[in-house]
Structure formats: C-alpha cells, structure tokens
Design an enzyme around this catalytic site. Sequence first.
Site, PDB file in Angstrom:
ATOM      1  N   GLY A  52       1.182  -1.140  -0.013  1.00  0.00           N
ATOM      2  CA  GLY A  52       0.249   0.220  -0.009  1.00  0.00           C
ATOM      3  C   GLY A  52       0.486   1.201   0.156  1.00  0.00           C
ATOM      4  CB  ALA A  53       1.077   4.176  -2.224  1.00  0.00           C
ATOM      5  NE  ARG A  91       5.020  -3.077  -4.505  1.00  0.00           N
ATOM      6  CZ  ARG A  91       4.407  -3.471  -4.750  1.00  0.00           C
ATOM      7  NH1 ARG A  91       3.501  -3.047  -2.926  1.00  0.00           N
ATOM      8  NH2 ARG A  91       3.236  -3.383  -5.410  1.00  0.00           N
ATOM      9  CD  GLN A 197      -2.746  -6.723  -2.990  1.00  0.00           C
ATOM     10  OE1 GLN A 197      -3.935  -7.490  -4.524  1.00  0.00           O
ATOM     11  NE2 GLN A 197      -1.619  -6.521  -4.059  1.00  0.00           N
ATOM     12  CG  ASP A 238       0.366   2.293  -5.832  1.00  0.00           C
ATOM     13  OD1 ASP A 238      -1.140   2.070  -5.586  1.00  0.00           O
ATOM     14  OD2 ASP A 238       0.493   1.932  -5.055  1.00  0.00           O
ATOM     15  CG  ASN A 248      -4.986   1.962  -7.439  1.00  0.00           C
ATOM     16  OD1 ASN A 248      -4.013   2.214  -5.967  1.00  0.00           O
ATOM     17  ND2 ASN A 248      -6.275   1.726  -7.719  1.00  0.00           N
ATOM     18  CE  LYS A 249      -1.765  -3.851  -6.744  1.00  0.00           C
ATOM     19  NZ  LYS A 249      -0.535  -4.508  -7.119  1.00  0.00           N
TER      20      LYS A 249
HETATM   21  O1  MRU Z   1       0.907  -4.060  -4.622  1.00  0.00           O
HETATM   22  P1  MRU Z   1       0.116  -3.034  -3.889  1.00  0.00           P
HETATM   23  O2  MRU Z   1      -1.254  -3.729  -2.888  1.00  0.00           O
HETATM   24  O3  MRU Z   1       0.655  -2.316  -2.916  1.00  0.00           O
HETATM   25  O4  MRU Z   1      -1.080  -2.354  -3.756  1.00  0.00           O
HETATM   26  C1  MRU Z   1      -1.749  -1.392  -3.589  1.00  0.00           C
HETATM   27  C2  MRU Z   1      -2.986  -0.316  -4.699  1.00  0.00           C
HETATM   28  O5  MRU Z   1      -2.279  -0.580  -5.455  1.00  0.00           O
HETATM   29  C3  MRU Z   1      -3.500   0.689  -3.580  1.00  0.00           C
HETATM   30  O6  MRU Z   1      -4.451   0.833  -3.798  1.00  0.00           O
HETATM   31  C4  MRU Z   1      -2.610   1.555  -3.499  1.00  0.00           C
HETATM   32  O7  MRU Z   1      -1.594   1.479  -2.891  1.00  0.00           O
HETATM   33  C5  MRU Z   1      -3.747   3.136  -2.501  1.00  0.00           C
HETATM   34  S1  MRU Z   1      -3.167   2.410  -1.041  1.00  0.00           S
HETATM   35  C6  MRU Z   1      -4.678   3.527  -0.003  1.00  0.00           C
END
Ligand code: MRU
Length: 344
Positions: A52-53, A91, A197, A238, A248-249
């Site tokens: 999560g970012a 990352r 997730q 992100d 984003n994801k």
């Molecule tokens: O690969 P991840 O689980 O780190 O990806 C997270 C996301 O894409 C979330 O939507 C994003 O970080 C926002 S979290 C507040």
Amino acid sequence: MIISGKQYKSVWMQDGKVCLVDQNKLPFEFDTVICSTSEEVAKAIQNMTVRGAPAIGAAGAYGLAMSAQSAPEDDFGSHLRRVVDLLLAARPTAVDLRNAVLQVYEHTLSFLPDITQARVEAISAAETFASSSAEECRLIGEHGQSLIEDWMGILTHCNAGALATVDWGTALSVLRIAWSTGRKFFVYVDETRPRLQGSRLTAFELQQEGIPHAIITDSMAGWMMRQNKINLVITGADRICLNGDFANKIGTYSLAVLAHAHAIPFYVAAPISTFDFSCSKGEDIPIEDRNPEEVTRLWGKQLANPGSAALNPAFDVTPGELISGFITSKGIFKPQEAAHRIRD
Ligand code: MRU
C-alpha cells in the site's frame, strides 16, 4: 485500526526497530514483523509484508531513520544515500516511497555536520511523515464521506484501507467515517488478482468495522454495474500525475472504463505523498512487473497450466478524464486540478 479489539497501526517504530503488521499472513493469522536493518525493511517492502503506497512510504522513512542511528560518522552522508537507493529499488510505482524516504534524507542531511542532532532529526522526520500521513487519511475520510448516500452500492478495488496506510486508509477511510456517522451502504469488494488484497485485506478490514460487504471476482464488476448494483467506485492510488492520470492496482483502468460507460461516479482517494509533482502524464509512470509465478501459483500450489508463460504487471494507469475526482486531505478536486491545488 482496531484488530480484535486492539488498536494498531500498520507500520510503527519501537525500540529503534521498524515494526510491521504482516500483510502476507492476514486474514488467516495476525502477526507482526520486526525489522532491525534497512535490508530487512527493503525486503519486507519487496515481498509485500508491508504494502500500500502510504504504508511503504512510512516503512521506508522509518527504515532510513533506523539506519541513521548506526551509520558510521566518517561516512554518514554516503551511507544514508546507499540506504536511500536500496529502499527506493524495492518497489518502483508508488511514489510515496520516494517522497517519504527523500523527505527524511534531506531533513537529516540538513543538520550535518552535527551527526548527533542529525540522528535525532532522522527519527523525528520519519515520525512526522507517519503521523501526518495518518492524519491526512482521517481528513480524506471526513471530506469524502459527503459522497456517500444511504443504500448506495460502492465498489472498491485492492486494499486502500488502514493496512495500506499508516492508519485509517484512503478509500476505506471514506467508508469508515461514513459508516460511523450512520450512513447505510453495501460494499462490493473486488478480489484483486493476483495477490488478493481485496478478498483478504479489504474484506478483513470491513468485517472488523461491521460494514456489510461481498467479495466479487474482478471480472464480475461490469455485470454488477449493468444491473445498477453499483452507484459509486472509490479506489486509492499509487502515483498521481499533474494532468490527473494515476497509477493504481492492476484492474483499476478496466473499472474506470466500465464506470465511465455506465455513468457511475469514480473517485480516487490519496494523501499528498501519492502526488508526483515531477510527473506530467501517466506514460511517465514506471510500472512494476512482478514475478509471473504470482499469477500461476498461489501459496505454493500450481493453479495454471504448467509450462505456460504468464504476465504480471502490478499496476495500470488510468487517464484522469475517466474519473470524477480526487478525494484529498484538502478537499475533493477535479482530476486535472487536483495536483495543482495540493501543491499550491
Ligand atoms: O501492490 P500493492 O498492494 O502495494 O498495491 C496497493 C494499491 O494499489 C493501493 O490501491 C494503493 O497503494 C493505495 S493504498 C491507500
């Protein structure tokens, strides 16, 4: 966040070490991981023990602050620079990691040549990042809850909850605060292949809050929209560019196209650390490619045809014009104006 009646943050510093809720074990087991070196922090970010970012931003900030405590006096600045590079390589897509780590790095270096003071300031800068990030997430919830009306069906993707931030969440902060003020609604939780997730972490958080929800596979979202079950989509981000494009994801872009086609409002909630003021457009966002085995295998078990190749881009980029706006700690803004309003 409250887990089994106890207050937790997803990332914190204790006795000079970086502590993380282990997000790879949830929801089946609640465990914490203690990192004593910056290498361990970088590994925990890479293998998504913390994810999560904003949460990886805080983990990186604490990781650098921790390494400042033991950095040799005769090599202090260059040692920290090497740690910065190590953490940022963990990352590439979420800009929060870069923003948080560089914030701590620059603040710390500004106290040189007083190394004793620089060590104290490194910790204080990391704590400032974490606490202001959590407070921003609370404000995101306060601003965003005005979008939620009784009996809405709301779709969210991935996990943009307290686990993904230091506390509160971004998209889930909006839902949390709306629910706590008595609004009644139903959440559709995208499973979020390949790392689940949504079905593991978002469902877990909503259950802890008592918010009604159902998990759907990612490919069901369009059909739910077609049947008027979804009135609003809220996700996190992100990295947000100056023109409103955002990463984003993986799967977010498809959802935005679907929401646009069904005239369903789509909002993206994010703190300031997710804005990249040096990135003018989505094409410039680096997209993380993860191990294809995350697609073909799950918890050690082969799911796909053995020998077939697989692709695993972890994020996608959605053009700003496809969404309704960004929910930030300073208010809700149109996609193209958000970065400018946040920066100024
Ligand atoms: O690969 P991840 O689980 O780190 O990806 C997270 C996301 O894409 C979330 O939507 C994003 O970080 C926002 S979290 C507040």
